[in-house]
Design a protein around this motif. Structure first.
Motif, PDB file in Angstrom:
ATOM      1  N   VAL A  23      50.081  44.432  37.432  1.00  0.00           N
ATOM      2  CA  VAL A  23      48.981  43.578  37.250  1.00  0.00           C
ATOM      3  C   VAL A  23      48.900  43.157  35.731  1.00  0.00           C
ATOM      4  CG1 VAL A  23      47.463  44.794  38.936  1.00  0.00           C
ATOM      5  CG2 VAL A  23      47.469  45.625  36.444  1.00  0.00           C
ATOM      6  N   THR A  72      37.724  56.856  40.140  1.00  0.00           N
ATOM      7  CA  THR A  72      38.714  56.828  41.483  1.00  0.00           C
ATOM      8  C   THR A  72      38.425  58.027  42.345  1.00  0.00           C
ATOM      9  OG1 THR A  72      40.844  56.536  42.070  1.00  0.00           O
ATOM     10  CG2 THR A  72      40.618  57.534  39.961  1.00  0.00           C
ATOM     11  N   THR A  86      36.745  52.248  40.853  1.00  0.00           N
ATOM     12  CA  THR A  86      36.084  50.905  40.108  1.00  0.00           C
ATOM     13  C   THR A  86      36.331  51.296  38.709  1.00  0.00           C
ATOM     14  OG1 THR A  86      34.366  51.506  41.687  1.00  0.00           O
ATOM     15  CG2 THR A  86      33.432  50.554  39.546  1.00  0.00           C
ATOM     16  N   SER A 141      39.022  39.506  36.494  1.00  0.00           N
ATOM     17  CA  SER A 141      38.453  39.051  37.862  1.00  0.00           C
ATOM     18  C   SER A 141      39.437  39.074  38.805  1.00  0.00           C
ATOM     19  CB  SER A 141      37.871  37.546  37.560  1.00  0.00           C
ATOM     20  OG  SER A 141      38.965  36.815  36.943  1.00  0.00           O
ATOM     21  N   GLU A 142      40.586  38.961  38.577  1.00  0.00           N
ATOM     22  CA  GLU A 142      41.934  38.824  39.526  1.00  0.00           C
ATOM     23  C   GLU A 142      42.435  40.355  39.998  1.00  0.00           C
ATOM     24  OE1 GLU A 142      44.244  34.863  38.105  1.00  0.00           O
ATOM     25  OE2 GLU A 142      44.683  36.790  37.161  1.00  0.00           O
ATOM     26  N   LEU A 143      41.944  41.139  39.108  1.00  0.00           N
ATOM     27  CA  LEU A 143      42.509  42.649  39.537  1.00  0.00           C
ATOM     28  C   LEU A 143      41.740  43.163  40.683  1.00  0.00           C
ATOM     29  CD1 LEU A 143      43.605  45.397  38.375  1.00  0.00           C
ATOM     30  CD2 LEU A 143      41.653  45.751  37.150  1.00  0.00           C
ATOM     31  N   GLN A 144      42.478  43.574  41.687  1.00  0.00           N
ATOM     32  CA  GLN A 144      41.976  44.171  42.995  1.00  0.00           C
ATOM     33  C   GLN A 144      42.477  45.378  43.140  1.00  0.00           C
ATOM     34  OE1 GLN A 144      43.147  41.431  46.039  1.00  0.00           O
ATOM     35  NE2 GLN A 144      41.893  39.811  45.438  1.00  0.00           N
ATOM     36  N   LEU A 145      41.365  46.505  42.857  1.00  0.00           N
ATOM     37  CA  LEU A 145      41.763  47.897  43.210  1.00  0.00           C
ATOM     38  C   LEU A 145      41.371  48.310  44.326  1.00  0.00           C
ATOM     39  CD1 LEU A 145      40.521  49.490  39.516  1.00  0.00           C
ATOM     40  CD2 LEU A 145      42.779  48.913  40.319  1.00  0.00           C
ATOM     41  N   ALA A 162      39.372  50.185  47.350  1.00  0.00           N
ATOM     42  CA  ALA A 162      38.075  50.206  47.605  1.00  0.00           C
ATOM     43  C   ALA A 162      37.173  51.310  46.986  1.00  0.00           C
ATOM     44  CB  ALA A 162      37.315  50.453  49.035  1.00  0.00           C
ATOM     45  N   TYR A 186      47.451  39.765  34.855  1.00  0.00           N
ATOM     46  CA  TYR A 186      46.295  39.286  35.251  1.00  0.00           C
ATOM     47  C   TYR A 186      44.761  39.246  34.548  1.00  0.00           C
ATOM     48  CZ  TYR A 186      48.475  40.285  39.938  1.00  0.00           C
ATOM     49  OH  TYR A 186      49.315  40.364  41.250  1.00  0.00           O
TER      50      TYR A 186
END
Length: 246
Positions: A158, A203, A173, A164-168, A170, A161
């Motif tokens: 990442v 997490t 947080t 806003s582009e970070l996708q962890l 589900a 990045y």
């Protein structure tokens, strides 16, 4: 990494278990027969003797160690051991008692790499101090949840990045974000993740390995080996650990 821990009481032994479970080599120094037996029963290498003596530290492997944790209940032993370990180029971590916190910190903090108060920090804090590095467990929230602080590296997928582009996953947080050498704060969606930046993440243990791979750039094997091993009790009994003189 290789560690020498002075004191096989509850503080030292629990810390030794944590770092061993993460794949590091560790040897202990202790002079109490009961504690020596307990540590050896858990298959630790234990050197019997006074942890403030150079010959004992050398027998325990200080000359090859990356870090020394002086975690006994005896401040004089801890400080002397750290001074010897520093001479060998080791990272030094010195335990102090809660009652002596402020005065001891002012007097000794500049002479060792880190001062810890295990009665507050627990094994997680003592282990973090010895490891240094890019991942720091902050607290166990529940049996399946942990708050961790992770430092972005060059090898992190990442890197570059924006927030806003970070996708962890589900079950993870972002709680806070800090640029290199700046205080942590509320994440700003437009800020870019760069080497040395820090993220505090809540997490689930089931996705901790994936989070490590994304934010720190650990290999899958290393992340799987590390994930979940920090889940230890964060409270210590207040017994007096004796890795040196009584």
């Amino acid at each position: 990494m290789r560690f020498v821990i002075i004191g096989a009481g509850r503080v030292g032994l629990r810390t030794a278990r944590v770092v061993r479970d993460e794949g590091h080599e560790v040897s202990l120094i202790e002079r109490d027969d009961r504690r020596i037996r307990r540590a050896r029963n858990q298959e630790f290498t234990v050197v019997e003797g006074d942890g403030s003596r150079e010959a004992v530290l050398e027998e325990a492997g200080v000359t090859q160690a990356d870090a020394v944790g002086a975690l006994t209940g005896d401040l004089n032993v801890n400080f002397t051991a750290c001074m010897i370990a520093s001479h060998y180029g080791c990272r030094t971590v010195m335990r102090i008692d809660e009652a002596y916190r402020e005065g001891i910190y002012r007097e000794y903090a500049d002479q060792v790499d880190e001062v810890v108060y295990p009665e507050r920090l627990g094994a997680i804090g003592a282990k973090n101090a010895m490891l240094g590095g890019t991942i720091r467990a902050i607290a166990d929230i529940a049996p399946s949840l942990q708050v961790v602080e992770l430092t972005i590296t060059d090898s992190a997928p990442v890197n570059g990045y924006t927030i806003s582009e970070l996708q962890l996953p589900a079950d993870a947080t972002v709680l806070a974000f800090g640029k290199r050498d700046q205080p942590l704060g509320i994440p700003n969606a437009d800020l870019t993740l760069e080497d040395g930046d820090r993220l505090v993440v809540l997490t689930d243990f089931d996705v901790l390995s994936e989070v490590r791979q994304l934010l720190v750039g650990e290999t899958a094997g290393r992340a799987d080996a590390n994930a979940g091993t920090d889940s230890v009790t964060t409270e210590f009994d207040t017994d007096t650990d004796t890795g040196g003189v009584n």
